[in-house]
Scaffold this motif. Structure first.
Motif, PDB file in Angstrom:
ATOM      1  N   LEU A 190      -8.637   9.027  -2.035  1.00  0.00           N
ATOM      2  CA  LEU A 190      -8.519   9.216  -0.591  1.00  0.00           C
ATOM      3  C   LEU A 190      -8.024  10.631  -0.315  1.00  0.00           C
ATOM      4  CD1 LEU A 190      -6.735   5.903   0.354  1.00  0.00           C
ATOM      5  CD2 LEU A 190      -9.033   6.565   1.024  1.00  0.00           C
ATOM      6  N   ASP A 191      -8.795  11.357   0.488  1.00  0.00           N
ATOM      7  CA  ASP A 191      -8.443  12.743   0.768  1.00  0.00           C
ATOM      8  C   ASP A 191      -7.968  12.860   2.215  1.00  0.00           C
ATOM      9  OD1 ASP A 191      -8.117  15.446   0.680  1.00  0.00           O
ATOM     10  OD2 ASP A 191     -10.030  15.842  -0.312  1.00  0.00           O
ATOM     11  N   GLU A 192      -6.676  13.003   2.396  1.00  0.00           N
ATOM     12  CA  GLU A 192      -6.063  13.209   3.711  1.00  0.00           C
ATOM     13  C   GLU A 192      -6.444  12.137   4.731  1.00  0.00           C
ATOM     14  OE1 GLU A 192      -3.993  15.624   4.396  1.00  0.00           O
ATOM     15  OE2 GLU A 192      -4.391  17.279   3.018  1.00  0.00           O
ATOM     16  N   PRO A 193      -6.170  10.869   4.440  1.00  0.00           N
ATOM     17  CA  PRO A 193      -6.540   9.840   5.413  1.00  0.00           C
ATOM     18  C   PRO A 193      -5.784   9.966   6.738  1.00  0.00           C
ATOM     19  CG  PRO A 193      -5.266   8.894   3.620  1.00  0.00           C
ATOM     20  CD  PRO A 193      -5.577  10.296   3.223  1.00  0.00           C
ATOM     21  N   SER A 194      -4.674  10.689   6.750  1.00  0.00           N
ATOM     22  CA  SER A 194      -3.889  10.764   7.994  1.00  0.00           C
ATOM     23  C   SER A 194      -4.314  11.933   8.870  1.00  0.00           C
ATOM     24  CB  SER A 194      -2.400  10.909   7.659  1.00  0.00           C
ATOM     25  OG  SER A 194      -2.139  12.222   7.222  1.00  0.00           O
ATOM     26  N   MET A 195      -5.241  12.751   8.368  1.00  0.00           N
ATOM     27  CA  MET A 195      -5.554  13.987   9.081  1.00  0.00           C
ATOM     28  C   MET A 195      -6.028  13.736  10.512  1.00  0.00           C
ATOM     29  SD  MET A 195      -7.624  17.223   7.638  1.00  0.00           S
ATOM     30  CE  MET A 195      -9.297  16.632   7.775  1.00  0.00           C
ATOM     31  N   GLY A 196      -5.360  14.384  11.450  1.00  0.00           N
ATOM     32  CA  GLY A 196      -5.792  14.359  12.840  1.00  0.00           C
ATOM     33  C   GLY A 196      -5.570  13.038  13.553  1.00  0.00           C
ATOM     34  N   LEU A 197      -4.754  12.142  12.969  1.00  0.00           N
ATOM     35  CA  LEU A 197      -4.556  10.853  13.619  1.00  0.00           C
ATOM     36  C   LEU A 197      -3.161  10.768  14.256  1.00  0.00           C
ATOM     37  CD1 LEU A 197      -6.106   8.385  11.044  1.00  0.00           C
ATOM     38  CD2 LEU A 197      -7.187   9.536  12.964  1.00  0.00           C
ATOM     39  N   ALA A 198      -3.068   9.985  15.301  1.00  0.00           N
ATOM     40  CA  ALA A 198      -1.779   9.758  15.961  1.00  0.00           C
ATOM     41  C   ALA A 198      -0.854   9.006  15.003  1.00  0.00           C
ATOM     42  CB  ALA A 198      -1.987   8.947  17.230  1.00  0.00           C
ATOM     43  N   PRO A 199       0.462   9.263  15.061  1.00  0.00           N
ATOM     44  CA  PRO A 199       1.422   8.653  14.136  1.00  0.00           C
ATOM     45  C   PRO A 199       1.285   7.135  14.024  1.00  0.00           C
ATOM     46  CG  PRO A 199       2.508  10.300  15.466  1.00  0.00           C
ATOM     47  CD  PRO A 199       1.103  10.221  15.969  1.00  0.00           C
ATOM     48  N   VAL A 200       1.052   6.450  15.141  1.00  0.00           N
ATOM     49  CA  VAL A 200       0.975   4.991  15.076  1.00  0.00           C
ATOM     50  C   VAL A 200      -0.236   4.550  14.258  1.00  0.00           C
ATOM     51  CG1 VAL A 200      -0.113   4.974  17.348  1.00  0.00           C
ATOM     52  CG2 VAL A 200       0.839   2.860  16.433  1.00  0.00           C
ATOM     53  N   LEU A 201      -1.331   5.327  14.395  1.00  0.00           N
ATOM     54  CA  LEU A 201      -2.522   5.023  13.612  1.00  0.00           C
ATOM     55  C   LEU A 201      -2.299   5.309  12.138  1.00  0.00           C
ATOM     56  CD1 LEU A 201      -5.543   6.234  15.734  1.00  0.00           C
ATOM     57  CD2 LEU A 201      -5.218   4.003  14.693  1.00  0.00           C
ATOM     58  N   VAL A 202      -1.575   6.395  11.865  1.00  0.00           N
ATOM     59  CA  VAL A 202      -1.294   6.746  10.474  1.00  0.00           C
ATOM     60  C   VAL A 202      -0.557   5.598   9.801  1.00  0.00           C
ATOM     61  CG1 VAL A 202      -0.027   8.327   8.968  1.00  0.00           C
ATOM     62  CG2 VAL A 202      -1.250   9.216  10.955  1.00  0.00           C
ATOM     63  N   GLU A 203       0.421   5.038  10.513  1.00  0.00           N
ATOM     64  CA  GLU A 203       1.165   3.921   9.928  1.00  0.00           C
ATOM     65  C   GLU A 203       0.265   2.731   9.653  1.00  0.00           C
ATOM     66  OE1 GLU A 203       4.973   2.733  11.603  1.00  0.00           O
ATOM     67  OE2 GLU A 203       5.366   4.887  11.923  1.00  0.00           O
ATOM     68  N   GLN A 204      -0.612   2.462  10.619  1.00  0.00           N
ATOM     69  CA  GLN A 204      -1.560   1.351  10.441  1.00  0.00           C
ATOM     70  C   GLN A 204      -2.417   1.559   9.208  1.00  0.00           C
ATOM     71  OE1 GLN A 204      -4.511   0.408  13.468  1.00  0.00           O
ATOM     72  NE2 GLN A 204      -2.808   0.111  14.900  1.00  0.00           N
ATOM     73  N   ILE A 205      -2.948   2.769   9.086  1.00  0.00           N
ATOM     74  CA  ILE A 205      -3.832   3.068   7.946  1.00  0.00           C
ATOM     75  C   ILE A 205      -3.060   2.891   6.641  1.00  0.00           C
ATOM     76  CG2 ILE A 205      -5.102   4.918   6.768  1.00  0.00           C
ATOM     77  CD1 ILE A 205      -6.714   4.555   9.103  1.00  0.00           C
ATOM     78  N   PHE A 206      -1.831   3.384   6.601  1.00  0.00           N
ATOM     79  CA  PHE A 206      -1.069   3.266   5.363  1.00  0.00           C
ATOM     80  C   PHE A 206      -0.711   1.817   5.048  1.00  0.00           C
ATOM     81  CE2 PHE A 206      -0.219   7.238   3.215  1.00  0.00           C
ATOM     82  CZ  PHE A 206      -0.734   8.151   4.109  1.00  0.00           C
ATOM     83  N   GLU A 207      -0.446   1.022   6.077  1.00  0.00           N
ATOM     84  CA  GLU A 207      -0.240  -0.416   5.871  1.00  0.00           C
ATOM     85  C   GLU A 207      -1.471  -1.001   5.176  1.00  0.00           C
ATOM     86  OE1 GLU A 207       2.092  -2.772   6.076  1.00  0.00           O
ATOM     87  OE2 GLU A 207       3.327  -0.966   6.348  1.00  0.00           O
ATOM     88  N   THR A 208      -2.642  -0.649   5.715  1.00  0.00           N
ATOM     89  CA  THR A 208      -3.885  -1.175   5.155  1.00  0.00           C
ATOM     90  C   THR A 208      -4.084  -0.710   3.724  1.00  0.00           C
ATOM     91  OG1 THR A 208      -4.752  -0.944   7.385  1.00  0.00           O
ATOM     92  CG2 THR A 208      -6.313  -1.516   5.655  1.00  0.00           C
ATOM     93  N   LEU A 209      -3.705   0.547   3.455  1.00  0.00           N
ATOM     94  CA  LEU A 209      -3.853   1.042   2.078  1.00  0.00           C
ATOM     95  C   LEU A 209      -3.015   0.204   1.123  1.00  0.00           C
ATOM     96  CD1 LEU A 209      -3.874   4.936   2.487  1.00  0.00           C
ATOM     97  CD2 LEU A 209      -5.794   3.348   2.304  1.00  0.00           C
ATOM     98  N   LYS A 210      -1.822  -0.178   1.586  1.00  0.00           N
ATOM     99  CA  LYS A 210      -0.962  -1.022   0.752  1.00  0.00           C
ATOM    100  C   LYS A 210      -1.658  -2.350   0.456  1.00  0.00           C
ATOM    101  CE  LYS A 210       3.390  -0.378   2.444  1.00  0.00           C
ATOM    102  NZ  LYS A 210       4.637  -0.854   3.058  1.00  0.00           N
ATOM    103  N   THR A 211      -2.249  -2.926   1.516  1.00  0.00           N
ATOM    104  CA  THR A 211      -2.976  -4.188   1.327  1.00  0.00           C
ATOM    105  C   THR A 211      -4.116  -4.011   0.333  1.00  0.00           C
ATOM    106  OG1 THR A 211      -2.559  -4.514   3.671  1.00  0.00           O
ATOM    107  CG2 THR A 211      -4.032  -6.090   2.588  1.00  0.00           C
ATOM    108  N   ILE A 212      -4.866  -2.937   0.498  1.00  0.00           N
ATOM    109  CA  ILE A 212      -6.004  -2.687  -0.397  1.00  0.00           C
ATOM    110  C   ILE A 212      -5.519  -2.620  -1.836  1.00  0.00           C
ATOM    111  CG2 ILE A 212      -7.720  -0.943  -1.081  1.00  0.00           C
ATOM    112  CD1 ILE A 212      -7.932  -0.226   1.922  1.00  0.00           C
ATOM    113  N   ASN A 213      -4.371  -1.972  -2.019  1.00  0.00           N
ATOM    114  CA  ASN A 213      -3.819  -1.852  -3.363  1.00  0.00           C
ATOM    115  C   ASN A 213      -3.390  -3.198  -3.921  1.00  0.00           C
ATOM    116  OD1 ASN A 213      -0.874  -1.053  -4.926  1.00  0.00           O
ATOM    117  ND2 ASN A 213      -2.820  -0.246  -5.677  1.00  0.00           N
ATOM    118  N   THR A 214      -2.733  -4.013  -3.081  1.00  0.00           N
ATOM    119  CA  THR A 214      -2.294  -5.310  -3.594  1.00  0.00           C
ATOM    120  C   THR A 214      -3.484  -6.211  -3.890  1.00  0.00           C
ATOM    121  OG1 THR A 214      -1.971  -6.026  -1.317  1.00  0.00           O
ATOM    122  CG2 THR A 214      -0.009  -5.348  -2.518  1.00  0.00           C
TER     123      THR A 214
END
Lengths: 236, 373
Positions: free
Chosen positions: A160-184
């Protein structure tokens, strides 16, 4: 045996020595972060793993098999998914077509269907927009699509290359939550981020790149505690 | 900051506006003149009536449609290759010629054996199939030999290679088959007219339109509905990311050249049905016209190429009579321009220049700047 192993990789752009002997290991099931300033070589590292760039020296191994001379489409087949910098979704294709392109290399309709359901479960927004042309999605939705598209290949490891780029903080958190799920759910992740703080909250380990070399590596907690890292990337 | 009117004013801008306005004036003035046939002077309006009956206009329209659908078929090859490689395959017109020329020998053999008229549809299908296979093979060889080794070269280099390949194909055919015209055999059942909805339409032109439209529908369906077609669109948007999806980009490029070549080969036979002859240089003008059509529709855009082809065909067929015949230039051509049909190529290429200047993105294309051109 590590899932992914870079061994003393050197990459050049013409005469510019972009990667000066990078060695990285990612174990099955891990989330590994790669941090560093602009131009440190993070994107170059990911592009080398995917076969878009060729190392002039050194090796890239995937589960012990050397992949550094294979073309990108074969490397995908071997189990490397890559959501590139800047999302780069196919803007004129629909959401569904984008996702199906992610599964291009596969020939198991059942598995593809399963993964499609999985992506929709992770990103319900994409399901609502399934037949919409991807160029009309919002930035956050495009990032979800880029990640979902990479997952459709059912990769062993997701780059994953810069998944947070250009996103609002609340969205960044959502995306990272999902990344955790994907990993589990069993997908190993190698994450390149400017947002070191977010990256280190989900990563177990990290590497810090500086002008094409690994300046520092260690457990996420160690990096978070490291003075230099704090000053350079964590704003304090 | 908003610039003032005077600051925006430039010599080039003024010149372009003058150019636009004069072209518009010529078109309006000419069409106006055409519909005042028989009036004694330019400045007396006497009747809204042209010298030609509605039948003639309709014939022109149908002829334009058949020409246009041939252009459209060729234009698809230009536009698909451009979409993926950002390269103009200038040898594409010769691929078209090669298809028509090779299939000529089969058609001639069928003609001598009498098979042509005993099984007209079967023989036409066989001739088309041979033309498509030949043109496809030549397009594939071209891609492999003339373009693939230059994939990473600066963009001018493959263009030069394409022009060289174009000459190579032309003079290879000239060398093997001579420099004369070869008369295409005629199918008896395609002679004369069919009355469709009370209007007489030349059979050849009806066949050309139907066959071309059928091929385009199939091709469009392929590109929009199949997995390979979707991969073609993906590659044309972002070649690098497409390879990250597991798409074998080289294979997609080969398929693109193959399909474009097959369409051109079919177009070659259809063109020969109308003009009833083949010649080693016959690909040049239709090739450039089809390129014009592709630019007109927005290069890289598949529906655009079809639309551009049909539009160009109709414009070229009706334009000379509509615009030029009534273009009375007092003192020089008081009765309008004589033999306007000789100027149909001028009209077509004026259109190319106009599109390039005023709307480089074409009818359906997006701005070139938004692409990684």
């Amino acid at each position: 045996m590590a899932l992914l192993e870079l061994e003393n990789v050197h990459v050049y752009y013409g005469n510019i020595h972009a990667l000066k002997g990078i060695s990285i290991q990612v174990e099955e099931g891990e989330v590994v972060a790669m941090l560093g300033a602009n131009g440190a070589g993070k994107t170059t590292t990911l592009r080398t793993i995917s076969g878009l760039l060729r190392p002039r020296e050194g090796r890239v191994h995937l589960r012990g098999e050397s992949i550094d001379t294979m073309p990108p489409h074969v490397i995908v087949h071997k189990g490397v998914g890559h959501a590139p910098e800047g999302r780069r979704i196919f803007a004129r294709l629909t959401v569904e077509e984008n996702l199906m392109m992610g599964a291009y290399a596969r020939a198991d309709p059942h598995g593809i269907k399963e993964d499609l359901d999985r992506v929709f479960a992770l990103f319900p927004r994409l399901k609502e927009r399934i037949s919409q042309v991807a160029g009309t999605l919002s930035g956050g939705e495009q990032q979800m699509l880029a990640i979902g598209r990479a997952l459709m290949a059912r990769p062993r490891i997701l780059l994953l290359d810069e998944p947070s780029m250009g996103l609002a903080p609340v969205l960044v958190e959502q995306i990272f939550e999902t990344l955790k799920t994907i990993n589990t759910q069993g997908t190993t992740i190698l994450l390149v981020e400017q947002n070191a703080y977010m990256a280190l909250t989900i990563a177990a380990r990290g590497y810090v790149l500086q002008t094409g070399e690994i300046a520092l590596s260690g457990k996420a907690a160690e990096l978070q505690a490291n003075e230099e890292v704090r000053r350079a990337y964590l704003g304090g | 900051m908003q610039r003032s009117f005077l600051q925006r004013f430039s010599i080039v801008g003024l010149y372009l506006w003058g150019f636009r306005i004069s072209v518009l004036l010529i078109v309006v003035w000419g069409s106006f003149g055409t519909f005042q046939a028989g009036c004694p002077s330019v400045f007396t309006l006497c009747a809204f009536k042209s010298r030609y009956s509605a039948d003639v206009w309709l014939d022109l329209l149908v002829y334009g449609l058949s020409q246009g659908s041939v252009y459209a078929l060729i234009a698809l090859g230009y536009t698909m290759v451009y979409g993926i490689l950002r390269m103009i395959n200038f040898a594409h017109g010769d691929v078209f010629m090669a298809g028509a020329y090779t299939a000529y020998y089969l058609a001639a053999a069928f003609g001598r054996a009498g098979f042509l008229n005993r099984h007209p549809l079967l023989s036409l299908a066989a001739v088309l199939a041979l033309a498509m296979i030949t043109a496809m093979s030549i397009a594939l060889v071209l891609e492999r030999v003339a373009y693939r080794p230059l994939r990473r070269a600066p963009r001018l280099i493959p263009l030069i290679s394409a022009i060289g390949a174009s000459f190579f194909i032309e003079y290879a055919f000239r060398g093997f088959f001579g420099s004369g015209f070869q008369a295409y055999p005629e199918w008896q059942i395609f002679k004369g007219e069919w009355a469709i909805a009370g209007v007489g339409i030349l059979r050849t032109q009806a066949v050309v339109i139907v066959a071309a439209v059928a091929l385009m529908v199939v091709l469009y369906g392929f590109v929009m509905r199949t997995k390979t077609g979707t991969a073609m669109r993906a590659v044309s948007e972002d070649l690098e990311v497409a390879s990250l999806m597991g798409i074998d980009v080289d294979r997609v490029i080969v398929i693109t050249f193959g399909i474009g070549g097959a369409a051109a080969g079919a177009a070659g036979v259809l063109y020969a049905l109308v003009f009833k002859q083949v010649h080693f240089f016959m690909g040049f003008f239709p090739g450039i016209k089809a390129f014009t059509a592709a630019v007109l529709g927005g290069i890289g855009n598949i529906p655009g190429a079809m639309l551009g082809g049909v539009f160009l065909g109709i414009f070229e067929s009706m334009g000379p009579i509509l615009i030029l015949e009534g273009l009375r230039v007092p003192g020089i051509y008081p009765g309008g321009i004589p033999a306007p049909y000789q100027l149909k190529d001028v009209i077509a290429f004026t259109m190319l220049v106009m599109v390039l200047i005023f709307r480089p993105s074409g009818i359906l294309g997006e701005r070139l700047a938004t692409k990684k051109a």
